[in-house]
Scaffold this active site. Structure first.
Site, PDB file in Angstrom:
ATOM      1  N   PRO A 115     -58.026 -65.127  -8.484  1.00 37.15           N
ATOM      2  CA  PRO A 115     -57.638 -63.926  -7.735  1.00 37.15           C
ATOM      3  C   PRO A 115     -56.133 -63.676  -7.814  1.00 37.15           C
ATOM      4  O   PRO A 115     -55.414 -63.660  -6.805  1.00 37.15           O
ATOM      5  CB  PRO A 115     -58.086 -64.258  -6.310  1.00 37.15           C
ATOM      6  CG  PRO A 115     -57.922 -65.740  -6.213  1.00 37.15           C
ATOM      7  CD  PRO A 115     -58.291 -66.271  -7.580  1.00 37.15           C
ATOM      8  N   LYS A 116     -55.642 -63.438  -9.013  1.00 31.02           N
ATOM      9  CA  LYS A 116     -54.201 -63.357  -9.250  1.00 31.02           C
ATOM     10  C   LYS A 116     -53.685 -61.923  -9.089  1.00 31.02           C
ATOM     11  O   LYS A 116     -54.313 -60.977  -9.563  1.00 31.02           O
ATOM     12  CB  LYS A 116     -53.864 -63.872 -10.655  1.00 31.02           C
ATOM     13  CG  LYS A 116     -54.114 -65.367 -10.846  1.00 31.02           C
ATOM     14  CD  LYS A 116     -53.825 -65.782 -12.278  1.00 31.02           C
ATOM     15  CE  LYS A 116     -54.086 -67.258 -12.530  1.00 31.02           C
ATOM     16  NZ  LYS A 116     -53.032 -68.129 -12.045  1.00 31.02           N
TER      17      LYS A 116
END
Length: 248
Positions: A115-116
């Site tokens: 989840p960057k």
């Protein structure tokens, strides 16, 4: 370019000029500052997806400096990891990640489902204190401070934590905006060489932001903090649960 060539080269986007090379991905002298804190069980229940189960209501807020990595280069990252169980196996769910480099954002999202998001985290040494910060644009969202090398940490415990499985939600939308891939992914860190590890008192301040919602998991009290450096390999993942198969 023929159809067979498209398939052969389609490990990443863009097709003819990918943002990152094929793995494996090795990291040298990774510097971690991990502040473990207690939060509310209700806050965790709102963000941890089944079939993962919550252990204690704890969160690990991580600042990670990565000065040397194959394929992804030199960057800094920060975010929240939640201790969980999957079918009785203890591990960690990666809830949020903020970093300052395009290649690991693209690679992390495309390969594993990390989840960057693009932001500006920092780790600096200021005298007797290590300071970690997260800015999203001009806004300060997180500040962590930790004493510098007060007491040597137990290497066995740190290595066990690094070797534990990690879990992610990988989402790839269809061209019509509906989910085409929605999977629970498990990955491991491998070939770990722990160089040094230290504990010390720490403090953590998380502030609300609409696009960097680290404060959604509020800090009730600090449990522990560890500062260490290591070489390691980021292993590729495996799918352990298909949410779309459940739906159909």
């Amino acid at each position: 370019m023929q159809i067979a060539d498209v398939v052969k080269r389609a490990y990443a986007m863009p097709l003819t000029n990918p943002s990152f090379p094929p793995g494996p991905y090795r990291f040298f002298n990774r510097e971690y500052v991990i502040i473990t804190y207690r939060t509310t069980r209700e806050a965790l229940q709102a963000v941890v997806p089944e079939p993962l189960e919550i252990d204690e209501p704890l969160v690990k807020y991580e600042f990670i400096r990565m000065p040397d990595s194959t394929g992804f280069g030199d960057y800094t990252e920060t975010g929240q990891v939640i201790p969980v169980r999957y079918k009785g196996q203890h591990g960690a769910y990666v809830h949020s990640m903020y970093l300052d480099d395009d290649a690991p954002i693209a690679g992390g999202r495309e390969l594993w489902g990390f989840p960057k998001k693009l932001a500006n985290p920092k780790i600096v040494h200021e005298g007797e204190v290590i300071v970690g910060t997260l800015h999203y644009g001009s806004v300060l969202c997180a500040t962590g401070t930790m004493g510098y090398k007060h007491k040597e940490a137990d290497h066995g415990s740190v290595l066990a934590s690094l070797a534990a499985p990690n879990f992610l939600i990988k989402i790839v939308p269809h061209v019509d905006g509906t989910p085409r891939i929605c999977e629970l992914v498990r990955y491991h860190l491998t070939d770990i060489t722990l160089k040094e590890a230290w504990t010390a008192p720490a403090a953590l301040d998380l502030r609300p932001h609409v696009m960097a919602d680290v404060a959604r998991l509020p800090v009730l009290d600090i449990v522990s903090a560890v500062h260490f450096t290591a070489d390691l390999t980021l292993g590729l993942g495996e799918v352990v649960h298909d949410y779309l198969a459940d739906r159909t």
